[in-house]
Design a protein around this motif. Structure first.
Motif, PDB file in Angstrom:
ATOM      1  N   GLY A  48     -53.331  -1.069  27.540  1.00 39.17           N
ATOM      2  CA  GLY A  48     -53.750  -1.801  26.353  1.00 39.17           C
ATOM      3  C   GLY A  48     -54.717  -1.056  25.458  1.00 39.17           C
ATOM      4  O   GLY A  48     -55.460  -1.670  24.703  1.00 39.17           O
ATOM      5  N   ARG A  49     -54.682   0.257  25.495  1.00 36.65           N
ATOM      6  CA  ARG A  49     -55.638   1.065  24.720  1.00 36.65           C
ATOM      7  C   ARG A  49     -54.988   1.545  23.422  1.00 36.65           C
ATOM      8  O   ARG A  49     -54.353   2.589  23.391  1.00 36.65           O
ATOM      9  N   ILE A  50     -55.186   0.771  22.358  1.00 33.43           N
ATOM     10  CA  ILE A  50     -54.705   1.172  21.034  1.00 33.43           C
ATOM     11  C   ILE A  50     -55.506   0.438  19.968  1.00 33.43           C
ATOM     12  O   ILE A  50     -55.983  -0.668  20.193  1.00 33.43           O
ATOM     13  N   ASN A  51     -55.661   1.076  18.819  1.00 33.29           N
ATOM     14  CA  ASN A  51     -56.323   0.466  17.682  1.00 33.29           C
ATOM     15  C   ASN A  51     -55.404   0.629  16.467  1.00 33.29           C
ATOM     16  O   ASN A  51     -55.177   1.731  15.993  1.00 33.29           O
ATOM     17  N   LEU A  52     -54.880  -0.502  15.963  1.00 32.17           N
ATOM     18  CA  LEU A  52     -53.979  -0.493  14.815  1.00 32.17           C
ATOM     19  C   LEU A  52     -54.682  -0.843  13.510  1.00 32.17           C
ATOM     20  O   LEU A  52     -54.051  -0.891  12.467  1.00 32.17           O
ATOM     21  N   THR A  53     -55.977  -1.094  13.553  1.00 32.49           N
ATOM     22  CA  THR A  53     -56.683  -1.609  12.377  1.00 32.49           C
ATOM     23  C   THR A  53     -56.595  -0.678  11.181  1.00 32.49           C
ATOM     24  O   THR A  53     -56.342  -1.117  10.062  1.00 32.49           O
ATOM     25  N   ASP A  54     -56.798   0.608  11.368  1.00 34.60           N
ATOM     26  CA  ASP A  54     -56.792   1.560  10.260  1.00 34.60           C
ATOM     27  C   ASP A  54     -55.434   2.244  10.072  1.00 34.60           C
ATOM     28  O   ASP A  54     -55.322   3.184   9.299  1.00 34.60           O
ATOM     29  N   ALA A  55     -54.418   1.777  10.771  1.00 37.47           N
ATOM     30  CA  ALA A  55     -53.118   2.450  10.747  1.00 37.47           C
ATOM     31  C   ALA A  55     -52.290   2.027   9.534  1.00 37.47           C
ATOM     32  O   ALA A  55     -52.437   0.920   9.015  1.00 37.47           O
ATOM     33  N   TYR A  56     -51.440   2.933   9.092  1.00 40.09           N
ATOM     34  CA  TYR A  56     -50.494   2.662   8.023  1.00 40.09           C
ATOM     35  C   TYR A  56     -49.310   3.604   8.203  1.00 40.09           C
ATOM     36  O   TYR A  56     -49.395   4.593   8.931  1.00 40.09           O
ATOM     37  N   ALA A  57     -48.210   3.270   7.561  1.00 39.78           N
ATOM     38  CA  ALA A  57     -47.013   4.109   7.644  1.00 39.78           C
ATOM     39  C   ALA A  57     -46.725   4.699   6.274  1.00 39.78           C
ATOM     40  O   ALA A  57     -47.037   4.090   5.246  1.00 39.78           O
ATOM     41  N   MET A  58     -46.162   5.902   6.273  1.00 42.23           N
ATOM     42  CA  MET A  58     -45.838   6.601   5.031  1.00 42.23           C
ATOM     43  C   MET A  58     -44.470   7.251   5.145  1.00 42.23           C
ATOM     44  O   MET A  58     -43.956   7.463   6.242  1.00 42.23           O
ATOM     45  N   VAL A  59     -43.936   7.587   3.990  1.00 42.20           N
ATOM     46  CA  VAL A  59     -42.688   8.338   3.932  1.00 42.20           C
ATOM     47  C   VAL A  59     -43.055   9.809   3.856  1.00 42.20           C
ATOM     48  O   VAL A  59     -43.850  10.216   3.011  1.00 42.20           O
TER      49      VAL A  59
END
Length: 163
Positions: A48-59
Motif C-alpha cells: 500500500g505504499r503509493i502517493n497519487l496526490t501530485d500525479a498526472y498523466a501526459m502525452v
C-alpha cells in the motif's frame, strides 16, 4: 474434502485513491488502463505504499505516461536495483483510446488525472480521468451542495426515527 479457497483474500480492492482530484477537477470521462511496473514496485504496492496526490498523466511520443506518482521502495526490496520512486511509468491503453485522449488533451484543453489505483485479478489497474479544472466558485458550490445533501439526509433520518 478440501476447502475452496476464498478468492477475495488474494489482495483485491483499492490500493490508493486520489481524493484531491475530485475536488480540483470536473471529471468528464473515466478510463481503465494498465501500468507498466517493475517487480519492486508491485511489492511496494502490495504493502500500500503509493502517493497519487501530485500525479498526472501526459502525452509523450504518442503514448500516455504517468508523472509524479511516488512509490517508495520497501526496505526488503531487491538490493541490486537502484529504486527511483518518482520515475515515469507507461500507461497501457488501446490505440483508439490513446488517440481519443490525445485529441481531447491537445485540442480541447483537458487534463489527464489519475483517480484510483486498484487490483483487478492479479493485475494493477489505474483509473484515469479526463478532466477540466474547476474554478474557485465551482468548488464552493460543490461544497455547498455536499453539505446540503448531508443535512437533508440527517433530517430524513431524524424524521423516520420519530415516525
Amino acid at each position: 474434502m478440501a476447502k475452496a479457497k476464498d478468492k477475495d483474500k488474494k489482495g483485491g480492492g483499492t490500493i490508493a485513491l486520489n481524493k484531491r482530484a475530485r475536488h480540483e477537477y470536473q471529471i468528464d470521462e473515466r478510463y481503465e488502463c494498465g501500468v507498466a511496473l517493475l517487480g519492486w514496485e508491485v511489492k511496494a504496492l502490495r504493502a500500500g505504499r503509493i502517493n497519487l496526490t501530485d500525479a498526472y498523466a501526459m502525452v509523450r511520443h504518442g503514448e500516455i505516461v504517468l508523472f509524479g506518482a511516488s512509490i517508495p521502495p520497501l526496505i526488503s526490496a531487491s538490493t541490486h536495483v537502484v529504486a527511483e520512486d518518482r520515475r515515469t511509468r507507461k500507461l497501457l491503453l488501446h490505440r483508439a483510446e490513446i488517440d481519443k485522449l490525445i485529441g481531447a488533451v491537445e485540442r480541447k484543453g483537458y487534463t489527464l488525472v489519475p483517480m484510483a489505483l486498484y487490483w483487478k485479478g492479479n493485475r494493477i489497474k489505474l483509473e484515469l480521468g479526463l478532466a477540466r479544472g474547476k474554478q474557485e466558485h465551482d468548488k464552493r458550490n460543490a461544497a455547498k451542495d455536499r453539505d446540503w445533501a448531508r443535512d437533508k439526509q440527517r433530517a430524513m433520518r431524524a424524521h423516520n426515527k420519530s415516525a
